[in-house]
Design an enzyme around this catalytic site. Sequence first.
Site, PDB file in Angstrom:
ATOM      1  N   ARG A  38       0.956  -0.948  -0.062  1.00 18.85           N
ATOM      2  CA  ARG A  38       0.116  -0.062   0.266  1.00 18.85           C
ATOM      3  C   ARG A  38       1.013   1.355  -0.288  1.00 18.85           C
ATOM      4  O   ARG A  38       0.421   2.637  -0.450  1.00 18.85           O
ATOM      5  CB  ARG A  38      -0.948   0.001   1.210  1.00 18.85           C
ATOM      6  CG  ARG A  38      -1.878  -1.073   0.547  1.00 18.85           C
ATOM      7  CD  ARG A  38      -3.665  -1.377   2.333  1.00 18.85           C
ATOM      8  NE  ARG A  38      -4.330  -1.569   2.062  1.00 18.85           N
ATOM      9  CZ  ARG A  38      -5.321  -1.666   2.869  1.00 18.85           C
ATOM     10  NH1 ARG A  38      -5.030  -2.289   3.760  1.00 18.85           N
ATOM     11  NH2 ARG A  38      -6.335  -2.424   2.347  1.00 18.85           N
ATOM     12  N   LYS A 203     -15.428 -15.343   7.384  1.00 17.98           N
ATOM     13  CA  LYS A 203     -16.045 -15.244   7.249  1.00 17.98           C
ATOM     14  C   LYS A 203     -17.076 -15.221   6.223  1.00 17.98           C
ATOM     15  O   LYS A 203     -17.207 -14.253   5.342  1.00 17.98           O
ATOM     16  CB  LYS A 203     -16.194 -13.981   7.814  1.00 17.98           C
ATOM     17  CG  LYS A 203     -15.669 -13.501   9.355  1.00 17.98           C
ATOM     18  CD  LYS A 203     -15.952 -12.436  10.278  1.00 17.98           C
ATOM     19  CE  LYS A 203     -14.575 -12.009  10.647  1.00 17.98           C
ATOM     20  NZ  LYS A 203     -13.993 -10.483  10.789  1.00 17.98           N
ATOM     21  N   GLY A 359      -6.184  -5.754   0.779  1.00 17.79           N
ATOM     22  CA  GLY A 359      -5.198  -6.531   0.859  1.00 17.79           C
ATOM     23  C   GLY A 359      -4.642  -7.464   1.846  1.00 17.79           C
ATOM     24  O   GLY A 359      -3.080  -7.564   2.064  1.00 17.79           O
ATOM     25  N   GLY A 383     -11.890  -4.763   1.412  1.00 13.63           N
ATOM     26  CA  GLY A 383     -13.388  -4.539   0.951  1.00 13.63           C
ATOM     27  C   GLY A 383     -14.197  -3.398   0.264  1.00 13.63           C
ATOM     28  O   GLY A 383     -15.162  -3.456   0.264  1.00 13.63           O
TER      29      GLY A 383
HETATM   30  C1  3PG Z   1      -8.385  -1.650   4.846  1.00 13.82           C
HETATM   31  O1  3PG Z   1      -7.791  -1.967   5.511  1.00 13.82           O
HETATM   32  O2  3PG Z   1      -9.365  -2.927   4.405  1.00 13.82           O
HETATM   33  C2  3PG Z   1      -8.308   0.049   4.638  1.00 13.82           C
HETATM   34  O3  3PG Z   1      -7.500   0.332   5.630  1.00 13.82           O
HETATM   35  C3  3PG Z   1      -9.801  -0.132   5.398  1.00 13.82           C
HETATM   36  O4  3PG Z   1      -9.115  -0.135   6.943  1.00 13.82           O
HETATM   37  P1  3PG Z   1     -10.876   0.148   7.447  1.00 13.82           P
HETATM   38  O5  3PG Z   1     -11.847  -1.578   7.673  1.00 13.82           O
HETATM   39  O6  3PG Z   1     -10.419  -0.730   9.436  1.00 13.82           O
HETATM   40  O7  3PG Z   1     -11.874   0.907   7.253  1.00 13.82           O
HETATM   41 MG    MG Z   2      -8.902  -4.668   5.156  1.00 17.88          MG
END
Ligand code: 3PG
Ligand code: MG
Length: 402
Positions: A38, A203, A359, A383
């Site tokens: 990242r 999950k 990630g 996400g």
């Molecule tokens: C992630 O790691 O998916 C992003 O950096 C977003 O982080 P979060 O899910 O804690 O909002």
């Molecule tokens: Mg994440």
Amino acid sequence: MKTIDNLLEEDLHGKTVLVRSDLNVPLDESRAITDDGRVRASVPTIKKLSDAGAKVVVVAHLGRPKGAPEDKYSLRPVVGRLSELLGKDVAFAEDTVGESAKSVVAGLKDGDVALLENLRFNPGETSKDEAERGAFADELAAFADAFVSDGFGVVHRKQASVYDVATRLPHYAGGLVGDEVTVLKRLTEDPQRPYAVVLGGAKVADKLAVIENLMKTADRLLIGGGMAYTFLKAQGHEVGTSLLDAEKVETCRTFLEEAKANGVEIVLPVDTVVAPEFSAAVETEVVPSDAIPADKMGLDIGPESGKLFASKLTDCKTVFWNGPMGAFEMAPYAAGTKAVAEALVEATSNGALTVVGGGDSAAAVRQLGFSDDQFGHISTGGGASLEYLEGKSLPGIEILAD
Ligand code: 3PG
Ligand code: MG
């Protein structure tokens, strides 16, 4: 939507640009970065602005602190790597909008870059209360003349630095956000077929919405990882002590029926690596997925499943993959994830668009020794890309539209 290229047409000397990046990297116990993907993905946008003479203020989050400073969530471990990759010293502010940040930003010269401390140390960043978020966004916006949104991994969050700040400053999509959205469009708007999606991870509940939507677009859905056991249970098999979301068995059963009706092929593991407990130091065995012993848990898809999954991927023109096939962090349970990664590499070399989403999946393939250029695209947002594929509107993208 204006992009960073529009901003770069202006003379940026003497201007301050606030850049929202996603620098949420995994750290080990000594707080060293274990996967810098990242950070690397964030560098081009920051560099372009700095090279153009802007004073660049980078803001980001790390982990999920609860609105107050906590050492273990400090962004300080990231400054060194960011400086190395940019080839210039990055100033670090010990807070987000306090005295340290104000003095660091005031001290920037043209082309300088600063990183502010974890945004989530301030309760305004993630507040559900619009006024509280807005007050924090006002303080962030006060630092800058323009805002560049480049944290693709957080564009699904309606947070101060992602959403509200864009309503207060001239705003532009950064290069990373632009690239990620271009790829996701190729997955959703008329994808080349066959189009397969591989889902894994622990999950099942997190993936139900995306499965529902993929039923309309994908030709094949391959399901492995911890989430597969709820599907196996829905098929009537016993899963021993494997991960199981008992409340979702019915939903999975419905999906299996829907898939049949819609002509979508759902592929589940036919064999499973089982062990008496979640440990690398115990004896493992491979059993058929419909014969998991009552006292054992599944920790990876088996070798036959690896071959089966590969055979469903290598002839595809489009593949999206999110989530490991097993507990790949432990060597005895890494083979399934590796088999899928290899199949994606082969599909890529056959000309397919392959996307590794997220990630964690990205870190998994790098940890297993693959390099980024063996895949079509490695997304920085798990996400965010799943919500895009769910068909949800992403606040951090929507707000850039005008
Ligand atoms: C992630 O790691 O998916 C992003 O950096 C977003 O982080 P979060 O899910 O804690 O909002
Ligand atoms: Mg994440």
